[in-house]
Design a protein around this motif. Structure first.
Motif, PDB file in Angstrom:
ATOM      1  N   HIS A 209     116.907   8.029  54.075  1.00 56.49           N
ATOM      2  CA  HIS A 209     118.017   8.976  53.893  1.00 56.49           C
ATOM      3  C   HIS A 209     118.071   9.473  52.446  1.00 56.49           C
ATOM      4  O   HIS A 209     118.283  10.664  52.188  1.00 56.49           O
ATOM      5  N   ILE A 210     117.895   8.547  51.509  1.00 56.34           N
ATOM      6  CA  ILE A 210     117.960   8.916  50.095  1.00 56.34           C
ATOM      7  C   ILE A 210     116.830   9.878  49.737  1.00 56.34           C
ATOM      8  O   ILE A 210     117.021  10.846  48.989  1.00 56.34           O
ATOM      9  N   ASN A 211     115.644   9.638  50.281  1.00 58.49           N
ATOM     10  CA  ASN A 211     114.529  10.553  50.031  1.00 58.49           C
ATOM     11  C   ASN A 211     114.846  11.955  50.528  1.00 58.49           C
ATOM     12  O   ASN A 211     114.479  12.946  49.882  1.00 58.49           O
ATOM     13  N   LEU A 212     115.539  12.038  51.660  1.00 58.27           N
ATOM     14  CA  LEU A 212     115.934  13.355  52.166  1.00 58.27           C
ATOM     15  C   LEU A 212     116.914  14.019  51.217  1.00 58.27           C
ATOM     16  O   LEU A 212     116.810  15.223  50.929  1.00 58.27           O
ATOM     17  N   LEU A 213     117.880  13.269  50.716  1.00 57.06           N
ATOM     18  CA  LEU A 213     118.838  13.839  49.772  1.00 57.06           C
ATOM     19  C   LEU A 213     118.126  14.364  48.527  1.00 57.06           C
ATOM     20  O   LEU A 213     118.431  15.459  48.046  1.00 57.06           O
ATOM     21  N   GLN A 214     117.167  13.592  48.016  1.00 56.82           N
ATOM     22  CA  GLN A 214     116.434  14.047  46.839  1.00 56.82           C
ATOM     23  C   GLN A 214     115.587  15.276  47.175  1.00 56.82           C
ATOM     24  O   GLN A 214     115.433  16.181  46.340  1.00 56.82           O
ATOM     25  N   ASP A 215     115.058  15.335  48.396  1.00 63.88           N
ATOM     26  CA  ASP A 215     114.302  16.516  48.822  1.00 63.88           C
ATOM     27  C   ASP A 215     115.192  17.754  48.880  1.00 63.88           C
ATOM     28  O   ASP A 215     114.740  18.866  48.568  1.00 63.88           O
ATOM     29  N   ILE A 216     116.444  17.562  49.291  1.00 67.75           N
ATOM     30  CA  ILE A 216     117.380  18.700  49.320  1.00 67.75           C
ATOM     31  C   ILE A 216     117.561  19.256  47.909  1.00 67.75           C
ATOM     32  O   ILE A 216     117.529  20.477  47.697  1.00 67.75           O
ATOM     33  N   TRP A 217     117.733  18.373  46.929  1.00 69.50           N
ATOM     34  CA  TRP A 217     117.897  18.855  45.560  1.00 69.50           C
ATOM     35  C   TRP A 217     116.610  19.465  45.015  1.00 69.50           C
ATOM     36  O   TRP A 217     116.656  20.384  44.197  1.00 69.50           O
ATOM     37  N   ARG A 218     115.456  18.976  45.461  1.00 65.71           N
ATOM     38  CA  ARG A 218     114.206  19.607  45.024  1.00 65.71           C
ATOM     39  C   ARG A 218     114.087  21.016  45.598  1.00 65.71           C
ATOM     40  O   ARG A 218     113.590  21.930  44.934  1.00 65.71           O
ATOM     41  N   ALA A 219     114.562  21.179  46.836  1.00 67.63           N
ATOM     42  CA  ALA A 219     114.516  22.508  47.460  1.00 67.63           C
ATOM     43  C   ALA A 219     115.580  23.439  46.894  1.00 67.63           C
ATOM     44  O   ALA A 219     115.341  24.641  46.729  1.00 67.63           O
ATOM     45  N   LEU A 220     116.769  22.877  46.603  1.00 64.31           N
ATOM     46  CA  LEU A 220     117.892  23.652  46.072  1.00 64.31           C
ATOM     47  C   LEU A 220     118.401  22.941  44.830  1.00 64.31           C
ATOM     48  O   LEU A 220     119.405  22.227  44.869  1.00 64.31           O
ATOM     49  N   PRO A 221     117.740  23.121  43.691  1.00 66.01           N
ATOM     50  CA  PRO A 221     118.075  22.330  42.495  1.00 66.01           C
ATOM     51  C   PRO A 221     119.513  22.493  42.011  1.00 66.01           C
ATOM     52  O   PRO A 221     120.054  21.584  41.390  1.00 66.01           O
ATOM     53  N   GLU A 222     120.133  23.621  42.300  1.00 62.71           N
ATOM     54  CA  GLU A 222     121.492  23.873  41.829  1.00 62.71           C
ATOM     55  C   GLU A 222     122.554  23.442  42.837  1.00 62.71           C
ATOM     56  O   GLU A 222     123.749  23.653  42.613  1.00 62.71           O
ATOM     57  N   ALA A 223     122.127  22.844  43.942  1.00 67.54           N
ATOM     58  CA  ALA A 223     123.057  22.567  45.035  1.00 67.54           C
ATOM     59  C   ALA A 223     124.035  21.447  44.692  1.00 67.54           C
ATOM     60  O   ALA A 223     123.737  20.509  43.957  1.00 67.54           O
ATOM     61  N   THR A 224     125.221  21.581  45.263  1.00 67.23           N
ATOM     62  CA  THR A 224     126.229  20.519  45.278  1.00 67.23           C
ATOM     63  C   THR A 224     126.265  19.953  46.687  1.00 67.23           C
ATOM     64  O   THR A 224     126.332  20.715  47.663  1.00 67.23           O
ATOM     65  N   LEU A 225     126.210  18.635  46.815  1.00 69.24           N
ATOM     66  CA  LEU A 225     126.248  17.983  48.122  1.00 69.24           C
ATOM     67  C   LEU A 225     127.622  17.366  48.324  1.00 69.24           C
ATOM     68  O   LEU A 225     128.041  16.498  47.554  1.00 69.24           O
ATOM     69  N   VAL A 226     128.307  17.824  49.367  1.00 62.26           N
ATOM     70  CA  VAL A 226     129.677  17.393  49.656  1.00 62.26           C
ATOM     71  C   VAL A 226     129.668  16.676  51.001  1.00 62.26           C
ATOM     72  O   VAL A 226     129.231  17.244  52.000  1.00 62.26           O
ATOM     73  N   GLY A 227     130.143  15.433  51.024  1.00 61.13           N
ATOM     74  CA  GLY A 227     129.960  14.626  52.215  1.00 61.13           C
ATOM     75  C   GLY A 227     131.219  14.171  52.907  1.00 61.13           C
ATOM     76  O   GLY A 227     132.280  14.029  52.306  1.00 61.13           O
ATOM     77  N   ASP A 228     131.065  13.921  54.195  1.00 64.00           N
ATOM     78  CA  ASP A 228     132.056  13.253  55.026  1.00 64.00           C
ATOM     79  C   ASP A 228     131.552  11.822  55.208  1.00 64.00           C
ATOM     80  O   ASP A 228     130.611  11.393  54.537  1.00 64.00           O
ATOM     81  N   SER A 229     132.140  11.082  56.107  1.00 57.43           N
ATOM     82  CA  SER A 229     131.643   9.743  56.428  1.00 57.43           C
ATOM     83  C   SER A 229     130.532   9.887  57.458  1.00 57.43           C
ATOM     84  O   SER A 229     130.791  10.129  58.641  1.00 57.43           O
TER      85      SER A 229
END
Length: 532
Positions: free
Chosen positions: A363-383
């Protein structure tokens, strides 16, 4: 013809403009239309959510990324009660939120005669979660009341405040008043406390720093302080990204055994701007979080200093002022050190990733991949699964690039509206909302709000067919699972019905491709087969 005399509602809008408010979230109703009299002619943008809880969560997301109080207008009674959940989340995470509501006409208050939207004590109800709740009855006091509201939100520990205006008072003429934002006082540490802290830092050979949400927007100062102390910096959920990319950064939860062991083995721990709450420090509720006796706590809230771990030194001060004063006199507490802080931090990062296990690492690798794809992105989460993993360990690229409702008050339904608020507060930065299929249904209709304002949001739905975390807890407790498999709609069809681009994907590579390719706002649904 007599000159127009501005009403309370009109003067309020003018004062909000002068306070720098550029966005108000709310759903107009018969008990708030007078607040809207001057809104259309103002510079303030109005955003209409689909539910007042959504309005509150939008305010939360907006305030987190801007650092400024967010504002919402809600109606009397159900409008306010619908907002209370969002206010409670803001209270738990120290987010400045100004809720302005209507209340029934002055002569009816407390009478219990069954007027529309009537509550026995609306201000009293709001005060259970608000830092301050006030009923405005005198138009001449509008400026003073608004200044008090902003003063409470911007000095001391932030949180939600509430002003209610009776429907008859909204219509009354009000004196035009220039509004000046109250100056935020700088609460400085005492010379005695500074001297004691300097001595403790000078004597420490293996110090560590634990930072919380109170350190947000102090990334430069925290970095300099950590470097001078040569101390690994462990960040709780709301502090992720403050030390981004720094050799001393440890973006891992104090709920992990390896982090706890390092803290316990340190000869000095400085807890800066963190309440040391269980949802950060004892997520698994095993009682294993323990700090050494040589503990310094710095917090702007005196009451908070008396809660939780008992420090050797409790310093009531603004964190910025504390670090500034310590750095100014750094020669007294920075003797020659072994220089092993970065080595200790690097080892702890490796241990943390090992401890969290293969599934969470995926899961963490996916999150880091999201930031690599969208470096300026903000990730906002639910549970949801991705968020649980990231709260244990994630390397956010900057402060406020990672926040969610899975800690603190822990409400569901947060991410979709909060992501929309964040997108509106930081034009130019994309936002990815991390959603579970169960929690998303709490505020699913806010897809329409995102469409209305063309929010730069990708709604990423992690569909594991129900409340997987709760089902697992039931099984682990030898309880037959029940109530944990609510049916979900076809999310793509719902998104399309609101006019959003949508795509269902079956792999993590497809998630990244969709994030890169799809116009926003959009919805991406990932079906979790359980193999990840």
């Amino acid at each position: 013809m007599a000159a127009h005399s501005s009403t309370v509602g009109e003067v309020l809008v003018s004062m909000l403009e002068q306070a720098g408010v550029d966005t108000v979230f709310g759903i107009p109703g018969v008990h708030t239309i007078e607040l809207y009299r001057g809104l259309a002619a103002s510079s303030i943008r109005h955003i209409t959510p689909r539910h007042e809880q959504g309005a509150g969560f939008m305010v939360d997301g907006y305030a987190r990324v801007t650092g400024r109080p967010g504002v919402c207008f809600v109606i009397t009674g159900p409008g306010l009660t619908n907002t209370l959940t969002a206010m409670a989340q803001a209270r738990a995470d120290s987010i400045p939120m100004l809720v302005i509501s209507g209340v029934n006409a002055t002569p009816t208050l407390g009478k219990g005669r069954g007027h529309l939207h009537e509550l026995p004590d609306q201000a009293g109800l709001a005060s259970t979660v608000a830092l301050w709740s006030h009923t405005l009855t005198d138009p001449g006091q509008l400026g003073a009341v608004l200044r008090e509201a902003f003063a409470i939100m911007t000095s001391g520990r932030p949180g939600p405040v509430h002003i209610e205006i009776p429907t008859d008072v909204m219509k009354l003429p009000a004196p035009e008043q220039a509004f000046e934002m109250p100056a935020a006082p700088s609460l400085r540490p005492s010379p005695v406390d500074l001297a004691t802290a300097a001595r403790m830092c000078a004597e420490a050979r293996k110090p560590a720093i634990l930072i919380g949400g109170g350190a947000v927007r102090l990334d430069g100062a925290v970095r300099r302080f950590a470097e001078m102390l040569d101390a690994p910096v462990i960040s709780t959920t709301n502090a992720r990204g403050i030390m981004s990319g720094h050799p001393l950064d440890v973006p891992a939860s104090p709920s992990l055994a390896c982090v706890r062991e390092m803290l316990a083995a340190s000869d000095l721990v400085l807890a800066l701007g963190t309440e040391l709450g269980p949802t950060d420090c004892d997520m698994y509720e095993n009682g294993g979080f323990c700090l050494p006796a040589n503990l310094i706590r710095v917090d702007i809230d005196e009451d908070q200093l008396a809660r939780g771990a008992k420090p050797a030194l409790a310093i009531k001060a603004g964190l910025a002022a504390f670090i500034e004063d310590m750095l100014e006199d750094s020669g007294t507490w920075t003797p020659h050190r072994s220089g092993d802080g970065a080595t200790r931090a690097g080892s702890l990062r490796d241990l943390a990733r090992t401890e969290i296990g293969e599934a969470y690492c995926g899961h963490i690798n996916l999150l880091q991949d999201i930031w690599r794809a969208l470096p300026e992105a903000t990730l906002v989460g639910d549970s949801t699964q991705l968020v649980y993993a990231g709260n244990m360990y994630v390397e956010a690229p900057r402060e406020t690039a990672w926040f969610n409702s899975a800690t603190g008050f822990g409400t569901l339904g947060y991410a979709a509206p909060a992501a929309t608020g964040a997108a509106l507060g930081q034009a130019g930065r994309p936002v990815v909302a991390l959603l579970g299929d169960g929690g998303f249904q709490f505020t699913l209709a806010e897809l329409g709000s995102a469409r209305d304002c063309d929010a730069d949001v990708a709604f990423l739905v992690w569909n594991n067919s129900g409340y997987q975390e709760i089902e697992t807890s039931m099984v682990d407790s030898s309880i037959t699972p029940i109530g944990v498999t609510p049916s979900a709609p076809d999310f793509s069809m719902v998104a399309s019905a609101y006019g959003l681009a949508s795509r269902r994907v079956g792999s993590r590579d497809e998630i990244i491709a969709a994030l890169k390719e799809m116009p926003r706002p959009c919805l991406i649904e990932y079906i979790d087969s359980g193999s990840a």
